[in-house]
Design a protein around this motif. Structure first.
Motif, PDB file in Angstrom:
ATOM      1  N   VAL A 138       0.836  -1.201   0.000  1.00  0.00           N
ATOM      2  CA  VAL A 138       0.000   0.000   0.000  1.00  0.00           C
ATOM      3  C   VAL A 138       0.872   1.253   0.000  1.00  0.00           C
ATOM      4  CG1 VAL A 138      -1.637   1.336   1.383  1.00  0.00           C
ATOM      5  CG2 VAL A 138      -2.009  -1.113   1.028  1.00  0.00           C
ATOM      6  N   GLU A 139       1.911   1.271   0.804  1.00  0.00           N
ATOM      7  CA  GLU A 139       2.798   2.434   0.853  1.00  0.00           C
ATOM      8  C   GLU A 139       3.485   2.663  -0.482  1.00  0.00           C
ATOM      9  OE1 GLU A 139       3.067   4.835   3.129  1.00  0.00           O
ATOM     10  OE2 GLU A 139       1.391   3.748   4.043  1.00  0.00           O
ATOM     11  N   GLN A 140       3.908   1.587  -1.140  1.00  0.00           N
ATOM     12  CA  GLN A 140       4.551   1.713  -2.450  1.00  0.00           C
ATOM     13  C   GLN A 140       3.577   2.318  -3.464  1.00  0.00           C
ATOM     14  OE1 GLN A 140       5.995  -2.020  -3.975  1.00  0.00           O
ATOM     15  NE2 GLN A 140       6.717  -1.129  -5.861  1.00  0.00           N
ATOM     16  N   LEU A 141       2.343   1.864  -3.462  1.00  0.00           N
ATOM     17  CA  LEU A 141       1.338   2.399  -4.391  1.00  0.00           C
ATOM     18  C   LEU A 141       1.034   3.864  -4.091  1.00  0.00           C
ATOM     19  CD1 LEU A 141      -0.989  -0.712  -4.439  1.00  0.00           C
ATOM     20  CD2 LEU A 141       0.332   0.163  -6.377  1.00  0.00           C
ATOM     21  N   ARG A 142       0.897   4.191  -2.825  1.00  0.00           N
ATOM     22  CA  ARG A 142       0.605   5.585  -2.451  1.00  0.00           C
ATOM     23  C   ARG A 142       1.747   6.520  -2.814  1.00  0.00           C
ATOM     24  NH1 ARG A 142      -2.477   4.434   3.318  1.00  0.00           N
ATOM     25  NH2 ARG A 142      -4.513   3.978   2.384  1.00  0.00           N
ATOM     26  N   GLU A 181      -4.357   6.078  -5.274  1.00  0.00           N
ATOM     27  CA  GLU A 181      -5.256   6.080  -4.117  1.00  0.00           C
ATOM     28  C   GLU A 181      -5.619   4.639  -3.761  1.00  0.00           C
ATOM     29  OE1 GLU A 181      -9.725   7.597  -3.037  1.00  0.00           O
ATOM     30  OE2 GLU A 181      -8.545   8.761  -4.485  1.00  0.00           O
ATOM     31  N   VAL A 182      -5.374   4.262  -2.513  1.00  0.00           N
ATOM     32  CA  VAL A 182      -5.647   2.910  -2.032  1.00  0.00           C
ATOM     33  C   VAL A 182      -6.456   3.022  -0.744  1.00  0.00           C
ATOM     34  CG1 VAL A 182      -4.656   0.714  -1.292  1.00  0.00           C
ATOM     35  CG2 VAL A 182      -3.436   2.122  -2.959  1.00  0.00           C
ATOM     36  N   ALA A 183      -7.558   2.282  -0.671  1.00  0.00           N
ATOM     37  CA  ALA A 183      -8.394   2.252   0.536  1.00  0.00           C
ATOM     38  C   ALA A 183      -8.143   0.938   1.257  1.00  0.00           C
ATOM     39  CB  ALA A 183      -9.864   2.371   0.163  1.00  0.00           C
ATOM     40  N   ASN A 240      -9.655 -14.559   7.450  1.00  0.00           N
ATOM     41  CA  ASN A 240      -8.860 -14.978   6.302  1.00  0.00           C
ATOM     42  C   ASN A 240      -7.859 -13.918   5.842  1.00  0.00           C
ATOM     43  OD1 ASN A 240     -10.890 -13.287   5.299  1.00  0.00           O
ATOM     44  ND2 ASN A 240     -10.915 -14.312   3.312  1.00  0.00           N
ATOM     45  N   GLY A 241      -7.743 -12.800   6.578  1.00  0.00           N
ATOM     46  CA  GLY A 241      -6.708 -11.824   6.258  1.00  0.00           C
ATOM     47  C   GLY A 241      -7.161 -10.386   6.189  1.00  0.00           C
ATOM     48  N   ARG A 242      -6.323  -9.574   5.536  1.00  0.00           N
ATOM     49  CA  ARG A 242      -6.552  -8.138   5.397  1.00  0.00           C
ATOM     50  C   ARG A 242      -6.682  -7.797   3.925  1.00  0.00           C
ATOM     51  NH1 ARG A 242      -1.898  -5.192   7.190  1.00  0.00           N
ATOM     52  NH2 ARG A 242      -3.274  -3.400   7.135  1.00  0.00           N
ATOM     53  N   PHE A 243      -7.399  -6.675   3.654  1.00  0.00           N
ATOM     54  CA  PHE A 243      -7.700  -6.307   2.273  1.00  0.00           C
ATOM     55  C   PHE A 243      -7.511  -4.812   2.035  1.00  0.00           C
ATOM     56  CE2 PHE A 243     -10.037 -10.100   3.284  1.00  0.00           C
ATOM     57  CZ  PHE A 243      -9.881 -10.886   2.165  1.00  0.00           C
ATOM     58  N   ALA A 244      -7.231  -4.461   0.797  1.00  0.00           N
ATOM     59  CA  ALA A 244      -7.172  -3.068   0.357  1.00  0.00           C
ATOM     60  C   ALA A 244      -7.748  -3.027  -1.052  1.00  0.00           C
ATOM     61  CB  ALA A 244      -5.745  -2.547   0.362  1.00  0.00           C
TER      62      ALA A 244
END
Length: 93
Positions: free
Chosen positions: A50-54, A59-61, A69-73
């Protein structure tokens, strides 16, 4: 990009869970896209991705909830395709 010669190996996927699942037409995953589908990518570590994309101005939510089952963006590519990033946890990790 494919290899430039036959001596170079193609990209190989790390083993792990693969999921194909229908999503309701009115779901949050599809609301921000201009198409009726979303492509999911499994990532090893969500926060650095996420940090690399930002840093690249994308824009990443990030979903604030951690699920069993995990985390999502979520993000949308320049053509309006929905993309979800998934850091697998639990039985899928």
């Amino acid at each position: 990009m494919p290899p430039v010669d036959y001596d170079t190996s193609s990209w190989r996927q790390q083993s792990g869970a693969t999921v194909f699942a229908p999503t309701d037409a009115g779901s949050d995953e599809l609301r921000a896209t201009s198409h009726g589908w979303t492509l999911d990518f499994r990532v090893v570590s969500l926060d650095p991705m996420v940090e690399q994309l930002r840093r690249a101005g994308i824009e990443v939510a990030v979903d604030p909830e951690t699920y069993p089952n995990g985390r999502f963006a979520r993000l949308v590519d320049p053509e309006g395709n929905g993309i979800q990033l998934w850091q697998a946890e639990g039985a899928d990790s």
